[in-house]
Motif scaffolding. Structure first.
Motif, PDB file in Angstrom:
ATOM      1  N   GLU A 185      43.915  47.212  49.657  1.00 45.17           N
ATOM      2  CA  GLU A 185      44.408  45.835  49.545  1.00 45.17           C
ATOM      3  C   GLU A 185      43.392  44.848  50.110  1.00 45.17           C
ATOM      4  N   GLN A 186      42.750  45.206  51.213  1.00 47.62           N
ATOM      5  CA  GLN A 186      41.734  44.333  51.793  1.00 47.62           C
ATOM      6  C   GLN A 186      40.531  44.212  50.861  1.00 47.62           C
ATOM      7  N   LEU A 187      40.152  45.314  50.230  1.00 46.02           N
ATOM      8  CA  LEU A 187      39.013  45.258  49.298  1.00 46.02           C
ATOM      9  C   LEU A 187      39.354  44.475  48.041  1.00 46.02           C
ATOM     10  N   LEU A 188      40.582  44.599  47.562  1.00 44.02           N
ATOM     11  CA  LEU A 188      40.975  43.803  46.387  1.00 44.02           C
ATOM     12  C   LEU A 188      40.940  42.316  46.721  1.00 44.02           C
ATOM     13  N   ALA A 189      41.369  41.963  47.923  1.00 47.82           N
ATOM     14  CA  ALA A 189      41.242  40.565  48.355  1.00 47.82           C
ATOM     15  C   ALA A 189      39.763  40.204  48.502  1.00 47.82           C
ATOM     16  N   GLY A 190      38.958  41.161  48.959  1.00 49.61           N
ATOM     17  CA  GLY A 190      37.528  40.944  49.115  1.00 49.61           C
ATOM     18  C   GLY A 190      36.802  40.730  47.805  1.00 49.61           C
ATOM     19  N   VAL A 191      37.327  41.294  46.728  1.00 48.07           N
ATOM     20  CA  VAL A 191      36.766  41.062  45.393  1.00 48.07           C
ATOM     21  C   VAL A 191      36.796  39.566  45.105  1.00 48.07           C
ATOM     22  N   VAL A 192      37.928  38.951  45.399  1.00 47.93           N
ATOM     23  CA  VAL A 192      38.116  37.518  45.144  1.00 47.93           C
ATOM     24  C   VAL A 192      37.302  36.688  46.141  1.00 47.93           C
ATOM     25  N   THR A 193      37.304  37.095  47.398  1.00 51.23           N
ATOM     26  CA  THR A 193      36.543  36.374  48.415  1.00 51.23           C
ATOM     27  C   THR A 193      35.058  36.317  48.051  1.00 51.23           C
ATOM     28  N   ASP A 194      34.526  37.452  47.577  1.00 55.67           N
ATOM     29  CA  ASP A 194      33.117  37.484  47.193  1.00 55.67           C
ATOM     30  C   ASP A 194      32.859  36.564  45.992  1.00 55.67           C
ATOM     31  N   ALA A 195      33.747  36.593  45.023  1.00 57.76           N
ATOM     32  CA  ALA A 195      33.585  35.717  43.861  1.00 57.76           C
ATOM     33  C   ALA A 195      33.613  34.251  44.280  1.00 57.76           C
ATOM     34  N   ASN A 196      34.514  33.915  45.201  1.00 64.21           N
ATOM     35  CA  ASN A 196      34.603  32.534  45.677  1.00 64.21           C
ATOM     36  C   ASN A 196      33.377  32.132  46.494  1.00 64.21           C
ATOM     37  N   ALA A 197      32.787  33.083  47.208  1.00 68.24           N
ATOM     38  CA  ALA A 197      31.591  32.787  48.005  1.00 68.24           C
ATOM     39  C   ALA A 197      30.448  32.323  47.113  1.00 68.24           C
ATOM     40  N   TYR A 198      30.331  32.923  45.948  1.00 65.85           N
ATOM     41  CA  TYR A 198      29.297  32.472  45.015  1.00 65.85           C
ATOM     42  C   TYR A 198      29.542  31.010  44.636  1.00 65.85           C
ATOM     43  N   GLY A 199      30.793  30.644  44.442  1.00 60.58           N
ATOM     44  CA  GLY A 199      31.120  29.258  44.107  1.00 60.58           C
ATOM     45  C   GLY A 199      30.701  28.290  45.196  1.00 60.58           C
ATOM     46  N   VAL A 200      30.816  28.702  46.448  1.00 60.86           N
ATOM     47  CA  VAL A 200      30.391  27.857  47.566  1.00 60.86           C
ATOM     48  C   VAL A 200      28.873  27.614  47.486  1.00 60.86           C
ATOM     49  N   ILE A 201      28.134  28.674  47.191  1.00 58.17           N
ATOM     50  CA  ILE A 201      26.676  28.537  47.067  1.00 58.17           C
ATOM     51  C   ILE A 201      26.325  27.646  45.877  1.00 58.17           C
ATOM     52  N   ARG A 202      26.952  27.910  44.750  1.00 59.45           N
ATOM     53  CA  ARG A 202      26.688  27.111  43.546  1.00 59.45           C
ATOM     54  C   ARG A 202      26.966  25.636  43.804  1.00 59.45           C
ATOM     55  N   ASP A 203      28.093  25.347  44.453  1.00 60.29           N
ATOM     56  CA  ASP A 203      28.454  23.959  44.731  1.00 60.29           C
ATOM     57  C   ASP A 203      27.468  23.293  45.682  1.00 60.29           C
ATOM     58  N   ALA A 204      26.952  24.046  46.646  1.00 60.24           N
ATOM     59  CA  ALA A 204      25.979  23.481  47.580  1.00 60.24           C
ATOM     60  C   ALA A 204      24.705  23.079  46.843  1.00 60.24           C
ATOM     61  N   GLY A 256      25.004  30.034  52.520  1.00 61.33           N
ATOM     62  CA  GLY A 256      24.368  31.343  52.664  1.00 61.33           C
ATOM     63  C   GLY A 256      25.120  32.223  53.651  1.00 61.33           C
ATOM     64  N   ILE A 257      25.628  31.604  54.708  1.00 59.91           N
ATOM     65  CA  ILE A 257      26.428  32.359  55.681  1.00 59.91           C
ATOM     66  C   ILE A 257      27.703  32.866  55.022  1.00 59.91           C
ATOM     67  N   VAL A 258      28.358  32.005  54.258  1.00 67.07           N
ATOM     68  CA  VAL A 258      29.561  32.417  53.523  1.00 67.07           C
ATOM     69  C   VAL A 258      29.209  33.526  52.531  1.00 67.07           C
ATOM     70  N   GLY A 259      28.094  33.320  51.832  1.00 64.09           N
ATOM     71  CA  GLY A 259      27.669  34.277  50.813  1.00 64.09           C
ATOM     72  C   GLY A 259      27.278  35.627  51.370  1.00 64.09           C
ATOM     73  N   ALA A 260      26.816  35.682  52.611  1.00 60.92           N
ATOM     74  CA  ALA A 260      26.462  36.960  53.235  1.00 60.92           C
ATOM     75  C   ALA A 260      27.644  37.572  53.990  1.00 60.92           C
ATOM     76  N   THR A 261      28.555  36.728  54.462  1.00 62.02           N
ATOM     77  CA  THR A 261      29.699  37.226  55.221  1.00 62.02           C
ATOM     78  C   THR A 261      30.673  37.996  54.337  1.00 62.02           C
ATOM     79  N   ALA A 262      30.950  37.493  53.155  1.00 62.87           N
ATOM     80  CA  ALA A 262      31.912  38.175  52.272  1.00 62.87           C
ATOM     81  C   ALA A 262      31.473  39.612  51.971  1.00 62.87           C
TER      82      ALA A 262
END
Length: 187
Positions: free
Chosen positions: A66-85, A107-113
């Motif tokens: 369940e944590q990894l399935l949530a992490g799938v989404v978290t990682d996808a959203n992290a890319y959006g943070v980088i793209r928006d920056a 970058g911190i968000v993108g590496a943390t996920a």
């Protein structure tokens, strides 16, 4: 967005918003399912790991899944943070400075996920290893496939930490990410 939406994006060769980090977390979640199944099929007798311990592993693997399935989404959203920056304006010195800081923070968000997902995959892999030759032999191939998927998940996430590390400017964070890379990479 949920993990099924992200899976659809991963499978879409025309989509460029979701990549290896989310796919790696999904590999880890799949590993949880396979290894958890092996645990549940290893409870009729003691194969080296007691049936109660097999069930405890199965419960832990369900939580990790369940944590990894949530992490799938978290990682996808992290890319959006980088793209928006990167889309922030950069006309004035103030805008350039704000954009540079936003990219560094992204970058911190993108590496943390992926670091969080690698940690989970690493645990899944080690549960699987603990069961090799200690569980129902009829499930051996499922167990080994689960271990390999967890290893791919962990190492894929590590590669995504590395991919985002160049954006990070905080040396303390860089050191922490490098330590995680060393700790979480599975050879």
């Amino acid at each position: 967005m949920n993990y099924i939406d992200v899976l659809d994006l991963i499978l879409d060769t025309d989509d460029v918003t979701v990549g290896g980090g989310s796919a790696s977390a999904l590999a880890g979640a799949t590993a949880c399912g396979l290894i958890g199944m092996v645990c549940k099929l290893s409870t009729k007798k003691d194969y080296g790991v007691a049936p109660e311990a097999q069930l405890a592993y199965a419960v832990e693997l369900e939580e990790l899944r369940e944590q990894l399935l949530a992490g799938v989404v978290t990682d996808a959203n992290a890319y959006g943070v980088i793209r928006d920056a990167y889309k922030l304006p950069k006309e004035t010195d103030e805008e350039k400075a704000a954009r540079a800081q936003a990219i560094a923070n992204a970058g911190i968000v993108g590496a943390t996920a992926p670091m969080e997902n690698a940690t989970l995959c690493h645990r899944v892999y080690h549960i699987g290893l603990a069961l090799v030759n200690q569980s129902n032999p009829n499930c051996h191939s499922d167990l080994i496939i689960g271990c390999e998927l967890a290893k791919i998940g962990a190492n894929g996430c590590v590669m995504n930490i590395e991919a985002n590390l160049s954006l990070v400017k905080d040396q303390e964070k860089i050191n922490a990410f490098n330590a995680a890379i060393t700790e979480l990479k599975i050879s």
